[in-house]
Design an enzyme around this catalytic site. Sequence first.
Site, mmCIF file in Angstrom:
data_model
loop_
_atom_site.group_PDB
_atom_site.id
_atom_site.type_symbol
_atom_site.label_atom_id
_atom_site.label_comp_id
_atom_site.label_asym_id
_atom_site.label_seq_id
_atom_site.Cartn_x
_atom_site.Cartn_y
_atom_site.Cartn_z
ATOM 1 N N TRP A 103 -4.405 2.829 -7.156
ATOM 2 C CA TRP A 103 -4.832 1.431 -7.069
ATOM 3 C C TRP A 103 -5.717 1.197 -5.859
ATOM 4 O O TRP A 103 -6.674 0.407 -5.920
ATOM 5 C CB TRP A 103 -3.608 0.516 -7.087
ATOM 6 C CG TRP A 103 -2.735 0.845 -8.266
ATOM 7 C CD1 TRP A 103 -1.484 1.382 -8.246
ATOM 8 C CD2 TRP A 103 -3.096 0.723 -9.648
ATOM 9 N NE1 TRP A 103 -1.034 1.599 -9.532
ATOM 10 C CE2 TRP A 103 -1.993 1.199 -10.412
ATOM 11 C CE3 TRP A 103 -4.218 0.253 -10.318
ATOM 12 C CZ2 TRP A 103 -2.011 1.229 -11.802
ATOM 13 C CZ3 TRP A 103 -4.235 0.276 -11.704
ATOM 14 C CH2 TRP A 103 -3.139 0.759 -12.431
ATOM 15 N N ASP A 172 -2.737 -5.241 -1.096
ATOM 16 C CA ASP A 172 -2.293 -5.303 -2.490
ATOM 17 C C ASP A 172 -0.804 -4.980 -2.467
ATOM 18 O O ASP A 172 -0.406 -3.843 -2.229
ATOM 19 C CB ASP A 172 -3.070 -4.283 -3.322
ATOM 20 C CG ASP A 172 -2.531 -4.134 -4.740
ATOM 21 O OD1 ASP A 172 -1.660 -4.931 -5.147
ATOM 22 O OD2 ASP A 172 -2.983 -3.206 -5.434
ATOM 23 N N LYS A 196 5.489 -7.165 -11.945
ATOM 24 C CA LYS A 196 6.435 -6.154 -11.487
ATOM 25 C C LYS A 196 7.667 -6.769 -10.832
ATOM 26 O O LYS A 196 8.784 -6.433 -11.180
ATOM 27 C CB LYS A 196 5.737 -5.178 -10.532
ATOM 28 C CG LYS A 196 4.580 -4.438 -11.195
ATOM 29 C CD LYS A 196 3.879 -3.500 -10.255
ATOM 30 C CE LYS A 196 2.617 -2.920 -10.871
ATOM 31 N NZ LYS A 196 2.847 -2.056 -12.027
#
Length: 361
Positions: A103, A172, A196
């Site tokens: 990511w 993030d 999540k």
Amino acid sequence: MNDRIHNFSAGPSALPTAVMQEMQEDLLSYRGSGMSVMEMSHRGDLFMGIIDEARTRIKRLYGLSDAYEVLFVHGGASLQFAMVPMNFIGEGQTAEYIETGTWSTKAIAEARIQNKGVRVAASSGDQDFTCIPEVKGLSAEAPFVHITTNNTVRGTQWHDLPDTGGVPLIADMSSDILSRPLDTRPFGMIYGGAQKNMGPSGTAVVILRKDMVEKIPHNLPTMLSYRTYVEKESMFNTPATFPIYAISLVTKWLEETVGGLAAMEAVNTRKAEALYALMDEDDFYCGTAAKESRSLMNATFRLRNRELEPLFIEKSLECGLAGLKGHKSVGGIRASIYNAVSEASVEALCTFMDDFRRTNR
């Protein structure tokens, strides 16, 4: 609810049972209104109460001062990969990115697509992203330093934040947001997709320090400027109403049932320690992340005999344990043990792993 299984999916992920039961009760008539949250006006009093509650609870859980805005932004974390450099890397500036896996690599790529100044200040790519790298020599002139706090694919997590010397940290936090207390003072911005630890997919939470807004250029497309979300309180257009409603319930659960983020961290630590202890008993299971970088959210491992991995996945599902197949890019096994995954679920997984090891030595 007897047909519920133990859900270890990496995302979308498990939600607290109590939250889903409350959703079920409210589905056709939210608080006696005769309407579902999915049907009501996003500008009506009922939904305005929902979004205000979600925002307030997030601020309270993190102890955020009035120096921070809590925004709900479209596009999940992946859109933020593009919006962050678009909003905060000015002409002639070079931002610092720390690369720790899939990511963060995608975030770097999105900045480079825009021909923005980017320097990869540290990377664990030469170690297959199995650890958090040592960080040295960050530039004091950078507009921000970007990190991904938890890495779902490789199972690593920042346990100590890098010292940025006062440069705003942008993170993030999609896969560990609201999982533990956080000193938010170094952060100019925190963002995370909801799917999540906070709710279903469809929105991202952005925690933005107000002084960062002053850096945003005025010539950006309206929906790609964080200024729009600040000025219009995330209501410039129709927000993702149902995911925001879910976030309001999950944050309520965190506050009123779990007892806050310190209590949540204690639960998450017990879950991870139990799972890693079983893995480390011998070499039948082999953790893929360096021990000092292991994630409390995603435990990744291989079997010594990799030919047994398909059987492990097959038998685990038969035992009511779902979502354990590793990311397609690396294979292996991955147990995502986010906030809503109970200690009982982790105990069931440990029991299965112990039985599987004895049966297949």
